[in-house]
Design an enzyme around this catalytic site. Structure first.
Site, PDB file in Angstrom:
ATOM      1  CB  SER A  64       0.195   0.157  -6.964  1.00 51.67           C
ATOM      2  OG  SER A  64       0.160  -1.237  -6.941  1.00 51.67           O
ATOM      3  CB  ILE A  92       1.785  -1.836   1.011  1.00 51.65           C
ATOM      4  CG1 ILE A  92       1.455  -2.776   2.179  1.00 51.65           C
ATOM      5  CG2 ILE A  92       2.938  -2.367   0.194  1.00 51.65           C
ATOM      6  CD1 ILE A  92       0.783  -4.063   1.717  1.00 51.65           C
ATOM      7  N   GLY A  93       3.303   1.170   0.156  1.00 51.86           N
ATOM      8  CA  GLY A  93       3.445   2.114  -0.948  1.00 51.86           C
ATOM      9  C   GLY A  93       4.176   1.489  -2.116  1.00 51.86           C
ATOM     10  CD  GLU A 143       1.065  -7.761  -0.284  1.00 56.62           C
ATOM     11  OE1 GLU A 143       2.143  -7.169  -0.174  1.00 56.62           O
ATOM     12  OE2 GLU A 143       0.140  -7.359  -0.992  1.00 56.62           O
TER      13      GLU A 143
END
Lengths: 379, 237
Positions: free
Chosen positions: A133, A130-131, A248
């Site tokens: 932060s 997951i990109g 999530e």
């Protein structure tokens, strides 16, 4: 909100048989991992296990059969993942792809993306990270600065992601990037599906305080991905990411990932536990049982096609608090040396050290409480 | 929620709002709620009782509505009373939350409503989580009692877990409710004490924390570590 919307958890079909089949399968295929690996097992990377699980039909369960999925109901998948977590199965390799990237590709992706990625996800062979932060965008996700500029050849990506769990073993990243130059905050963002072997991408490990390599920093230096990497609608990245976070935050991993410690505590206590330990087991069980009800209800709301943003946040908040408190409360009562090598002591040590991360990852406690406060009409 | 339960709740709200004695509750026939239709009763389930008691906990916590409803069972055990108390507690906690939200949206200090301060928002979020947990526990406990035909022995795991969870929420819920209300919440005149004092009382009635923690802990010890999960999933869901 006022009240958490309770939805009945009613998966179709024979749930008892689904559990029994999976337990029988696990008895044969689950590796005899060390007890510490069974705790926090959604971070345990084991591609052989993921592939076997996929071959048995327990990955990508809700994806359509035409993409290699199982065409199963989301609540059947819920039953399967809570069984896997309770058993401490090493589900870390495929976890993110199965939980959120696959469903997001199905919902927002192009036909080409679905055909290209979903079959591998359903086989338990294609892993995702997951990109979100960035160094300047943690809790304040709308401060994302990584940019993707559209050129004749495709999207040119520049910038940096950080705290990216599993980037070092993942094949793809679903990244939130700024596609509209000069845009601010949550406008002008889009989601790109990036093959991580693209030239111009550098992945560096960050070792956590437990000594583990789970997260990474990922650098984009003029990395070029095709036009077809755009997921969903250009400029709608914020809205799509919000949907992704609902997937999530509500799952059983928010209260079951440390279940191995409760098992070890009960086993160590024996059939006739002393009162202090019996009392602790009783309290932990009451909390865990209640969390399961909240999590199942939230899954049912999600399965009904509704947005359980607030409910998912309640599950995460209470689940994180439960999982952080449990090792501390066990530590306060059970007498064992810090470096004792009994199962219970080693689990305790590992979870005490891992537990600060529980209320950080997937949204900090403060951010999550802010979402709940908004649901209460206070913001 | 069934139409019948909606109507039942409407009746309960109408009868209980502002009620100061048990007579109107008896008149409306709540003693027959859990009595089977074949025996001249309403034939309601425990989910219905949970819904009515939730309203009673909100609106009329000092009136013994639980006693009236449970009288329909004939043979009432201590776990039955504990179960009914969980539903009352869920309602009273919901009311404490509603009063708190209303207050912080109205009361102004430093030139803005209290609810605009992050410290207050975070406190109320914590409280809302506890209220949600007790609601969910009450509903799951009711479902188990229905599946077991009101057999409290068969549902004692769920009753223990739900009463214990509700008991443990009392401290957080009452303290945050009073804290965000300030001095007004501490007055006899204001409605908050009408739910917070009963919550303090109910925590110790029909099994306090220690009582249910021991019972549940010993039951779980008899399951064994892995057996806990097997039992949990075999009992429901």
């Amino acid at each position: 909100m006022q009240s958490f919307a309770l939805y009945p958890f009613a998966p179709p079909g024979d749930v008892a048989a689904l559990r029994a089949d999976l337990r029988a399968w696990l008895a044969e295929h689950q590796p005899h991992d060390d007890v510490v690996k069974r705790a926090n097992c959604w971070a345990s990377f084991d591609p052989d296990f993921s592939r076997a699980l996929g071959a048995a039909g327990y990955v990508g369960m809700t994806l359509p059969a035409i993409y290699g999925g199982g065409d199963r109901h989301p609540l059947e998948r819920y039953v399967v993942i809570e069984e896997l977590l309770a058993a401490g199965a090493p589900v870390g390799a495929h976890w993110i792809a199965d939980r959120q990237t696959g469903p997001l590709i199905l919902r927002y992706g192009s036909e080409e993306q679905r055909e290209r990625y979903l079959p591998g996800i359903a086989k338990g062979e294609l892993y995702a990270c997951i990109g979100l932060s960035e160094p300047g965008a943690g809790s304040d996700l709308a401060a994302v600065r990584t940019s993707a500029r559209e050129t004749a050849e495709g999207w040119r990506i520049n910038g940096q992601k950080i705290w990216t769990t599993g980037a070092h073993f993942s094949h793809i990243m679903l990244a939130l990037v700024r596609t509209e130059g000069g845009s601010e905050r949550n406008a002008g963002l889009s989601q790109l599906l990036i093959d991580l072997d693209t030239p111009g991408i550098t992945i560096r490990p960050i070792i956590d305080m437990a000594g583990n390599h789970d997260f990474n920093e990922v650098f984009f230096d003029d990395a070029l991905v095709p036009h077809g990497a755009l997921v969903g609608t250009r400029g709608q990245g914020w809205k799509q990411v919000t949907a992704e976070l609902g997937l999530e935050r509500s799952g059983p991993e928010r209260y079951l990932s440390s279940h191995a410690l409760l098992i070890a505590l009960i086993d160590a206590a024996g059939a006739d536990p002393e009162p202090a330990i019996a009392g602790l087991i009783g309290k932990l069980t009451a909390e865990m049982w209640t969390l399961r009800q909240l999590s199942m209800s939230t899954a049912a709301k999600l399965a009904a096609g509704e947005d359980p943003m607030v409910e998912a946040s309640v599950v995460k908040e209470l689940g994180n608090a439960f999982e952080q408190d449990m090792p501390r409360r066990v530590r306060a009562i059970v007498d064992c040396a810090w470096d004792d090598d009994a199962d219970l002591a080693r689990l305790l040590r590992a979870l005490l050290i891992a537990s600060p991360s529980f209320s950080l990852r997937g949204g900090t406690r403060e951010v999550i409480r802010g979402i709940i406060a908004r649901g209460l009409g206070l913001r | 929620m069934s139409d019948a339960r909606d109507m039942l709740c409407d009746t309960a709200r109408a009868v209980l709002r502002g009620a100061d004695d048990i007579a109107p509750v008896e008149e409306v026939g709540f003693a027959l709620l859990l009595v089977a239709e074949g025996q001249g009763g309403v034939g309601g389930d425990w989910g219905d009782a949970n819904a009515v008691l939730h309203i009673a906990g909100m609106l009329a916590p000092d009136i013994p509505v639980a006693d009236v409803i449970l009288s329909g069972l004939g043979d009432v055990s201590m776990p039955h009373r504990a179960a009914a108390t969980v539903s009352l507690m869920a309602g009273a906690m919901g009311q404490a939350l509603a009063l708190s939200i209303d207050h912080v949206n109205t009361r102004q200090q430093f030139g803005r409503p209290l609810g605009k301060f992050q410290a207050v928002q975070q406190s109320l979020a914590v409280m809302a989580c506890e209220v949600a947990a007790v609601d969910a526990a009450a509903a799951a406990m009711a479902a188990r009692l229905d599946a077991s035909g009101f057999d409290a022995d068969a549902a004692v795991f769920e009753i223990a877990a739900a009463k214990l969870r509700a008991n443990r929420a009392v401290g957080v819920v009452t303290s945050i409710a009073h804290q965000v209300h300030g001095a007004i919440g501490f007055t006899e005149e204001y409605d908050l004490r009408r739910v917070t004092i009963p919550l303090m009382r109910w925590r110790g009635e029909h099994g306090n924390d220690a009582r249910w923690a021991q019972a549940l802990g010993r039951q779980v010890a008899s399951f064994g570590g892995r057996g806990l999960w097997e039992n949990l999933t075999a009992r429901a869901g």
